[in-house]
Scaffold this motif. Structure first.
Motif, mmCIF file in Angstrom:
data_model
loop_
_atom_site.group_PDB
_atom_site.id
_atom_site.type_symbol
_atom_site.label_atom_id
_atom_site.label_comp_id
_atom_site.label_asym_id
_atom_site.label_seq_id
_atom_site.Cartn_x
_atom_site.Cartn_y
_atom_site.Cartn_z
ATOM 1 N N ALA A 114 61.442 29.255 23.052
ATOM 2 C CA ALA A 114 62.702 29.866 22.597
ATOM 3 C C ALA A 114 62.745 31.338 22.983
ATOM 4 O O ALA A 114 63.760 31.833 23.478
ATOM 5 C CB ALA A 114 62.842 29.699 21.083
ATOM 6 N N GLN A 115 61.626 32.029 22.774
ATOM 7 C CA GLN A 115 61.589 33.466 23.091
ATOM 8 C C GLN A 115 61.782 33.701 24.587
ATOM 9 O O GLN A 115 62.492 34.617 24.996
ATOM 10 C CB GLN A 115 60.261 34.065 22.607
ATOM 11 C CG GLN A 115 60.249 35.591 22.606
ATOM 12 C CD GLN A 115 61.331 36.192 21.703
ATOM 13 O OE1 GLN A 115 61.446 35.853 20.533
ATOM 14 N NE2 GLN A 115 62.185 37.068 22.266
ATOM 15 N N VAL B 30 67.994 25.431 28.474
ATOM 16 C CA VAL B 30 67.552 24.750 27.241
ATOM 17 C C VAL B 30 67.249 23.282 27.547
ATOM 18 O O VAL B 30 66.217 22.744 27.131
ATOM 19 C CB VAL B 30 68.623 24.867 26.123
ATOM 20 C CG1 VAL B 30 68.331 23.898 24.978
ATOM 21 C CG2 VAL B 30 68.694 26.297 25.596
ATOM 22 N N ALA B 31 68.126 22.640 28.321
ATOM 23 C CA ALA B 31 67.925 21.220 28.648
ATOM 24 C C ALA B 31 66.635 21.019 29.441
ATOM 25 O O ALA B 31 65.841 20.117 29.141
ATOM 26 C CB ALA B 31 69.121 20.685 29.429
ATOM 27 N N ASP B 32 66.409 21.881 30.441
ATOM 28 C CA ASP B 32 65.182 21.787 31.253
ATOM 29 C C ASP B 32 63.952 21.968 30.383
ATOM 30 O O ASP B 32 62.972 21.226 30.494
ATOM 31 C CB ASP B 32 65.148 22.902 32.316
ATOM 32 C CG ASP B 32 66.144 22.634 33.429
ATOM 33 O OD1 ASP B 32 66.671 21.501 33.474
ATOM 34 O OD2 ASP B 32 66.408 23.561 34.220
ATOM 35 N N THR B 33 64.025 22.991 29.522
ATOM 36 C CA THR B 33 62.867 23.300 28.679
ATOM 37 C C THR B 33 62.623 22.162 27.687
ATOM 38 O O THR B 33 61.487 21.732 27.479
ATOM 39 C CB THR B 33 63.108 24.625 27.922
ATOM 40 O OG1 THR B 33 63.437 25.624 28.894
ATOM 41 C CG2 THR B 33 61.891 25.046 27.140
ATOM 42 N N ALA B 34 63.698 21.657 27.093
ATOM 43 C CA ALA B 34 63.554 20.578 26.097
ATOM 44 C C ALA B 34 62.918 19.343 26.734
ATOM 45 O O ALA B 34 62.090 18.672 26.121
ATOM 46 C CB ALA B 34 64.919 20.231 25.502
ATOM 47 N N ALA B 35 63.300 19.080 27.991
ATOM 48 C CA ALA B 35 62.763 17.902 28.686
ATOM 49 C C ALA B 35 61.258 18.023 28.895
ATOM 50 O O ALA B 35 60.553 17.009 29.019
ATOM 51 C CB ALA B 35 63.478 17.725 30.027
ATOM 52 N N TRP C 50 66.406 31.971 16.723
ATOM 53 C CA TRP C 50 66.630 30.734 15.953
ATOM 54 C C TRP C 50 67.784 29.911 16.509
ATOM 55 O O TRP C 50 67.790 28.694 16.399
ATOM 56 C CB TRP C 50 66.813 31.058 14.463
ATOM 57 C CG TRP C 50 65.475 31.014 13.809
ATOM 58 C CD1 TRP C 50 64.544 32.020 13.804
ATOM 59 C CD2 TRP C 50 64.876 29.884 13.170
ATOM 60 N NE1 TRP C 50 63.407 31.572 13.185
ATOM 61 C CE2 TRP C 50 63.585 30.284 12.787
ATOM 62 C CE3 TRP C 50 65.305 28.592 12.881
ATOM 63 C CZ2 TRP C 50 62.715 29.416 12.130
ATOM 64 C CZ3 TRP C 50 64.441 27.735 12.220
ATOM 65 C CH2 TRP C 50 63.152 28.140 11.854
ATOM 66 N N ASP C 51 68.761 30.582 17.100
ATOM 67 C CA ASP C 51 69.834 29.829 17.763
ATOM 68 C C ASP C 51 69.218 28.979 18.875
ATOM 69 O O ASP C 51 69.538 27.800 19.038
ATOM 70 C CB ASP C 51 70.882 30.773 18.364
ATOM 71 C CG ASP C 51 71.562 31.648 17.323
ATOM 72 O OD1 ASP C 51 71.573 31.257 16.141
ATOM 73 O OD2 ASP C 51 72.066 32.728 17.699
ATOM 74 N N VAL C 52 68.309 29.616 19.639
ATOM 75 C CA VAL C 52 67.695 28.903 20.763
ATOM 76 C C VAL C 52 66.766 27.799 20.241
ATOM 77 O O VAL C 52 66.752 26.684 20.777
ATOM 78 C CB VAL C 52 66.946 29.879 21.696
ATOM 79 C CG1 VAL C 52 66.378 29.129 22.882
ATOM 80 C CG2 VAL C 52 67.850 31.018 22.151
ATOM 81 N N LEU C 53 66.025 28.083 19.170
ATOM 82 C CA LEU C 53 65.149 27.057 18.590
ATOM 83 C C LEU C 53 65.958 25.823 18.164
ATOM 84 O O LEU C 53 65.585 24.680 18.461
ATOM 85 C CB LEU C 53 64.438 27.621 17.355
ATOM 86 C CG LEU C 53 63.105 28.323 17.596
ATOM 87 C CD1 LEU C 53 62.645 29.024 16.322
ATOM 88 C CD2 LEU C 53 62.034 27.337 18.072
ATOM 89 N N THR D 261 68.573 19.374 21.319
ATOM 90 C CA THR D 261 68.594 18.753 22.635
ATOM 91 C C THR D 261 67.526 17.669 22.740
ATOM 92 O O THR D 261 67.710 16.672 23.447
ATOM 93 C CB THR D 261 68.439 19.838 23.723
ATOM 94 O OG1 THR D 261 69.472 20.814 23.535
ATOM 95 C CG2 THR D 261 68.542 19.260 25.117
ATOM 96 N N VAL D 262 66.416 17.846 22.008
ATOM 97 C CA VAL D 262 65.418 16.774 21.958
ATOM 98 C C VAL D 262 66.011 15.565 21.219
ATOM 99 O O VAL D 262 65.778 14.414 21.595
ATOM 100 C CB VAL D 262 64.116 17.260 21.271
ATOM 101 C CG1 VAL D 262 63.159 16.101 21.061
ATOM 102 C CG2 VAL D 262 63.446 18.354 22.101
#
Ligand SMILES: O=C(O)CCC(=O)C(=O)O
Ligand SMILES: [Fe+2]
Length: 331
Positions: free
Chosen positions: A25-26, A45-50, A99-102, A108-109
């Motif tokens: 997130a950071q 976010v989608a790439d990271t969540a994947a 926290w928005d990003v978290l 997204t997961v």
């Protein structure tokens, strides 16, 4: 009736998962400088969540008990670092943006985060804080009134399957309430009555524009069997019950009583993320006195659609949604 405190199922994140999520997130926040939902940020976010670990994915699995909810626990909150509780969503800006990003990552997961053009400026993550002048409303900005149990965005066919509430601050242990239809006992005749589309659910006070919509409000069922059990769409504060037959009103009243009977109080701790199945559980909040001094309760909220989920009556596809569109993060 004040609901009894009851232990909600807790899914404790281990140190490695906490570290992985916090760093991810950071990193995204550092790259974009703001959590404002730009397409590029959502893509990252989608790439990271994947790429998140199997352990995190497992903790984000669907609700698997009749409680219809769980609490993800362990993410750190530094009470000083997050700064004072904003006085309204409109002035929150990038407060506690990590926290928005978290919440976007976790959403997204679990599925596809949604936003509403007509609510909180189209942001995907909302700030839920008590706001001066809104004390008595039936919205997240209220305080002195009981926020009565409701399905989130019940007026709309595009409403979330999952509601996520991340707690940043809750010094006074103010409880969110939650009542699962899967724990309620209803007579077969009441289920039959309440399955009939007899009453509309009107847009709530968070949607000023939708409240001015000219179309005829569609009548919708309150409960139905979605195949694996009872499911509900319920918001008495915005349901014109006086228009119903006496028989229907009585059944609705018995449903309300049952939901009150099974209601639990969940007092979130900083770092907790409450995940509520919006098809099974109605949520609300107990009344409290806001101080407006920067120390008030502060939650972040995300709404999630779960692709392929078949819990909604087919007739919902024909509803106009009062001119509101749910914007999905990922097409
Ligand atoms: O403040 C709470 O605990 C819940 C508020 C609420 O209903 C919401 O954020 O959707
Ligand atoms: Fe709500």
């Amino acid at each position: 009736m004040t609901p009894a405190p009851a232990p909600a199922p807790v899914r404790a994140l281990d140190d490695a998962s906490i570290d992985e999520l916090s760093r991810a997130a950071q990193r995204i926040l550092d790259e974009f400088g703001s959590s404002a939902a730009r397409p590029e940020l959502l893509e990252r976010v989608a790439d990271t969540a994947a790429g998140l670990s199997e352990t995190i994915r497992r903790q984000c699995r669907p609700v698997d008990t009749a409680d219809g909810l769980f609490v993800l626990r362990g993410l750190p909150v530094d009470d000083t670092e997050i700064g004072p509780t904003p006085l309204s969503w409109a002035t929150a800006g990038d407060s506690a943006a990590v926290w928005d990003v978290l919440l976007l990552l976790l959403s997204t997961v679990m599925g596809n985060p949604i936003a509403w053009a007509g609510q909180q400026d189209g942001q995907f993550v909302h700030n839920i804080v008590p706001s001066p002048g809104h004390e008595r409303e039936q919205t997240g900005a209220s305080s002195t009134v009981l926020l009565s149990p409701h399905t989130e965005d019940a007026f709309h066919p595009g409403r979330a399957h999952l509601l996520m509430l991340g707690c940043l601050r809750n010094h006074d242990h103010i409880a969110t309430t939650a009542a699962s239809i899967r724990k309620a006992r209803l007579a077969e005749e009441d289920v039959a009555l309440l399955s009939r589309p007899e009453l509309p659910i009107l847009p709530d006070d968070a949607y000023a524009e939708a409240q001015g919509f000219g179309g005829l409000p569609p009548k919708v069922p309150t409960v139905w069997d979605s195949g694996d059990g009872l499911t509900l769409r319920f918001d008495p504060a915005y349901t014109p019950l006086d228009d119903a037959t006496a028989e229907h009103r009585a059944a609705y009243g018995r449903l309300e009583d049952e939901l009150a009977r099974v209601s639990v109080a969940v007092s979130l701790e900083p770092g907790d993320v409450l995940v509520v199945d919006n098809d099974l559980v109605v949520h609300g909040r107990v009344p409290f006195q806001a101080r407006y001094d920067g120390t008030d309760r502060w939650l972040k909220r995300a709404s999630v659609r779960v692709p392929g989920r078949r819990t909604r009556p087919a007739a919902e596809a024909n509803e106009h949604g009062y001119g509101q569109a749910a914007i999905q993060a990922y097409a």
